[in-house]
Design a protein around this motif. Structure first.
Motif, PDB file in Angstrom:
ATOM      1  N   UNK A 155       2.126  -1.333  15.117  1.00  0.00           N
ATOM      2  CA  UNK A 155       2.531  -1.193  13.713  1.00  0.00           C
ATOM      3  C   UNK A 155       2.149  -2.426  12.893  1.00  0.00           C
ATOM      4  N   UNK A 156       1.852  -2.212  11.630  1.00  0.00           N
ATOM      5  CA  UNK A 156       1.625  -3.343  10.732  1.00  0.00           C
ATOM      6  C   UNK A 156       2.032  -2.990   9.315  1.00  0.00           C
ATOM      7  N   UNK A 157       2.260  -4.040   8.545  1.00  0.00           N
ATOM      8  CA  UNK A 157       2.524  -3.934   7.114  1.00  0.00           C
ATOM      9  C   UNK A 157       1.440  -4.729   6.414  1.00  0.00           C
ATOM     10  N   UNK A 158       0.911  -4.181   5.338  1.00  0.00           N
ATOM     11  CA  UNK A 158      -0.100  -4.883   4.560  1.00  0.00           C
ATOM     12  C   UNK A 158       0.353  -5.057   3.127  1.00  0.00           C
ATOM     13  N   UNK A 159      -0.122  -6.111   2.496  1.00  0.00           N
ATOM     14  CA  UNK A 159       0.218  -6.398   1.108  1.00  0.00           C
ATOM     15  C   UNK A 159      -1.061  -6.826   0.415  1.00  0.00           C
ATOM     16  N   UNK A 160      -1.396  -6.191  -0.693  1.00  0.00           N
ATOM     17  CA  UNK A 160      -2.588  -6.562  -1.438  1.00  0.00           C
ATOM     18  C   UNK A 160      -2.301  -6.620  -2.924  1.00  0.00           C
TER      19      UNK A 160
END
Length: 134
Positions: free
Chosen positions: A107-112
Protein backbone atom coordinates in the motif's frame (compact mmCIF):
# COMPACT_ATOMS: atom_id res chain seq x y z
CA UNK A 1 20.76 29.03 -9.90
CA UNK A 2 17.29 30.17 -11.05
CA UNK A 3 14.68 30.59 -8.32
CA UNK A 4 11.01 29.96 -9.16
CA UNK A 5 9.20 33.22 -9.93
CA UNK A 6 6.70 32.64 -7.11
CA UNK A 7 9.47 32.60 -4.51
CA UNK A 8 11.00 35.75 -5.98
CA UNK A 9 7.65 37.51 -5.94
CA UNK A 10 7.03 36.48 -2.33
CA UNK A 11 10.49 37.68 -1.27
CA UNK A 12 10.02 41.00 -3.07
CA UNK A 13 6.58 41.51 -1.52
CA UNK A 14 7.97 40.81 1.96
CA UNK A 15 10.84 43.25 1.36
CA UNK A 16 8.41 45.90 0.15
CA UNK A 17 6.15 45.43 3.17
CA UNK A 18 9.12 45.54 5.54
CA UNK A 19 10.34 48.75 3.92
CA UNK A 20 6.90 50.29 4.30
CA UNK A 21 6.67 49.20 7.94
CA UNK A 22 10.07 50.73 8.74
CA UNK A 23 9.08 53.97 7.01
CA UNK A 24 5.91 54.28 9.08
CA UNK A 25 6.02 56.87 11.84
CA UNK A 26 3.38 57.24 14.51
CA UNK A 27 -0.13 56.40 13.39
CA UNK A 28 0.29 57.70 9.85
CA UNK A 29 -0.12 55.19 7.08
CA UNK A 30 2.98 55.07 4.85
CA UNK A 31 2.48 56.31 1.32
CA UNK A 32 3.78 54.19 -1.53
CA UNK A 33 5.85 55.80 -4.23
CA UNK A 34 4.62 55.44 -7.82
CA UNK A 35 7.30 52.77 -8.33
CA UNK A 36 6.10 50.84 -5.27
CA UNK A 37 2.49 51.10 -6.48
CA UNK A 38 3.54 49.70 -9.86
CA UNK A 39 5.45 46.86 -8.16
CA UNK A 40 2.43 46.02 -5.99
CA UNK A 41 0.15 45.99 -9.03
CA UNK A 42 2.57 43.60 -10.79
CA UNK A 43 2.62 41.31 -7.72
CA UNK A 44 -1.16 41.28 -7.56
CA UNK A 45 -1.43 40.50 -11.29
CA UNK A 46 1.17 37.72 -11.01
CA UNK A 47 -0.68 36.12 -8.10
CA UNK A 48 -4.24 36.31 -9.43
CA UNK A 49 -5.71 32.99 -10.61
CA UNK A 50 -6.82 33.00 -14.26
CA UNK A 51 -7.92 30.68 -17.05
CA UNK A 52 -5.03 28.19 -16.59
CA UNK A 53 -6.01 27.82 -12.92
CA UNK A 54 -9.63 27.24 -13.96
CA UNK A 55 -8.40 24.51 -16.31
CA UNK A 56 -6.62 22.85 -13.38
CA UNK A 57 -9.78 23.18 -11.29
CA UNK A 58 -11.78 21.34 -13.96
CA UNK A 59 -10.04 18.10 -12.95
CA UNK A 60 -10.97 18.47 -9.26
CA UNK A 61 -13.04 15.60 -7.89
CA UNK A 62 -12.81 12.01 -6.69
CA UNK A 63 -11.62 9.21 -8.95
CA UNK A 64 -11.43 5.43 -8.84
CA UNK A 65 -8.12 4.26 -10.30
CA UNK A 66 -7.17 1.16 -12.25
CA UNK A 67 -3.39 1.03 -12.47
CA UNK A 68 -1.43 -1.23 -14.82
CA UNK A 69 2.32 -1.70 -14.49
CA UNK A 70 4.79 -3.86 -16.38
CA UNK A 71 7.83 -5.21 -14.56
CA UNK A 72 9.55 -7.03 -17.41
CA UNK A 73 9.51 -6.45 -21.15
CA UNK A 74 6.76 -8.44 -22.83
CA UNK A 75 5.52 -9.69 -19.45
CA UNK A 76 1.96 -9.49 -18.23
CA UNK A 77 0.66 -6.29 -16.70
CA UNK A 78 0.05 -6.21 -12.96
CA UNK A 79 -3.19 -4.47 -12.06
CA UNK A 80 -3.93 -2.51 -8.91
CA UNK A 81 -6.80 -0.27 -7.88
CA UNK A 82 -6.92 2.90 -5.85
CA UNK A 83 -8.55 6.25 -5.36
CA UNK A 84 -7.51 9.81 -6.09
CA UNK A 85 -8.95 13.04 -4.74
CA UNK A 86 -8.13 16.34 -6.40
CA UNK A 87 -9.02 19.73 -4.92
CA UNK A 88 -7.96 23.32 -5.45
CA UNK A 89 -6.08 25.05 -2.62
CA UNK A 90 -4.64 28.50 -1.90
CA UNK A 91 -7.72 30.33 -3.20
CA UNK A 92 -7.74 28.48 -6.52
CA UNK A 93 -4.02 28.72 -7.23
CA UNK A 94 -2.85 25.11 -6.72
CA UNK A 95 -4.35 21.69 -7.51
CA UNK A 96 -3.64 19.20 -4.71
CA UNK A 97 -3.95 15.46 -5.40
CA UNK A 98 -4.08 12.68 -2.82
CA UNK A 99 -3.70 9.08 -4.06
CA UNK A 100 -4.30 5.86 -2.13
CA UNK A 101 -3.41 2.61 -3.83
CA UNK A 102 -0.93 -0.23 -3.78
CA UNK A 103 1.83 -1.48 -6.04
CA UNK A 104 2.89 -5.11 -6.09
CA UNK A 105 0.83 -5.66 -2.93
CA UNK A 106 2.43 -2.78 -1.00
CA UNK A 107 0.00 0.00 0.00
CA UNK A 108 1.03 3.60 -0.54
CA UNK A 109 -0.27 7.13 -0.27
CA UNK A 110 0.77 9.81 -2.75
CA UNK A 111 0.54 13.58 -2.57
CA UNK A 112 1.03 15.90 -5.53
CA UNK A 113 0.64 19.61 -6.20
CA UNK A 114 0.39 21.41 -9.54
CA UNK A 115 0.15 25.14 -10.16
CA UNK A 116 0.55 27.66 -12.94
CA UNK A 117 3.04 30.53 -12.96
CA UNK A 118 1.43 33.64 -14.45
CA UNK A 119 4.83 35.29 -14.91
CA UNK A 120 6.57 32.57 -16.93
CA UNK A 121 3.42 31.08 -18.44
CA UNK A 122 4.47 27.60 -17.37
CA UNK A 123 2.75 24.89 -15.38
CA UNK A 124 4.57 24.24 -12.13
CA UNK A 125 4.31 20.57 -11.13
CA UNK A 126 5.56 19.68 -7.69
CA UNK A 127 5.54 15.99 -8.58
CA UNK A 128 3.94 13.15 -6.72
CA UNK A 129 5.35 12.28 -3.33
CA UNK A 130 4.74 8.65 -2.36
CA UNK A 131 4.64 7.31 1.15
CA UNK A 132 4.90 3.53 1.22
CA UNK A 133 3.45 1.62 4.14
CA UNK A 134 5.31 -1.59 4.81
Amino acid sequence: MHKPAGKLLAAAAIALLAKLALAQTGNQQPQMTPEQKAEMEAYMKAGTPGAPHQALASSAGSYDLKIKSWHEPGGPAMEDTGTATRAMALDGRVLVEEVNSSMMGTPFNGHGMTGYDNVTGLGVPNGMQFLFRL
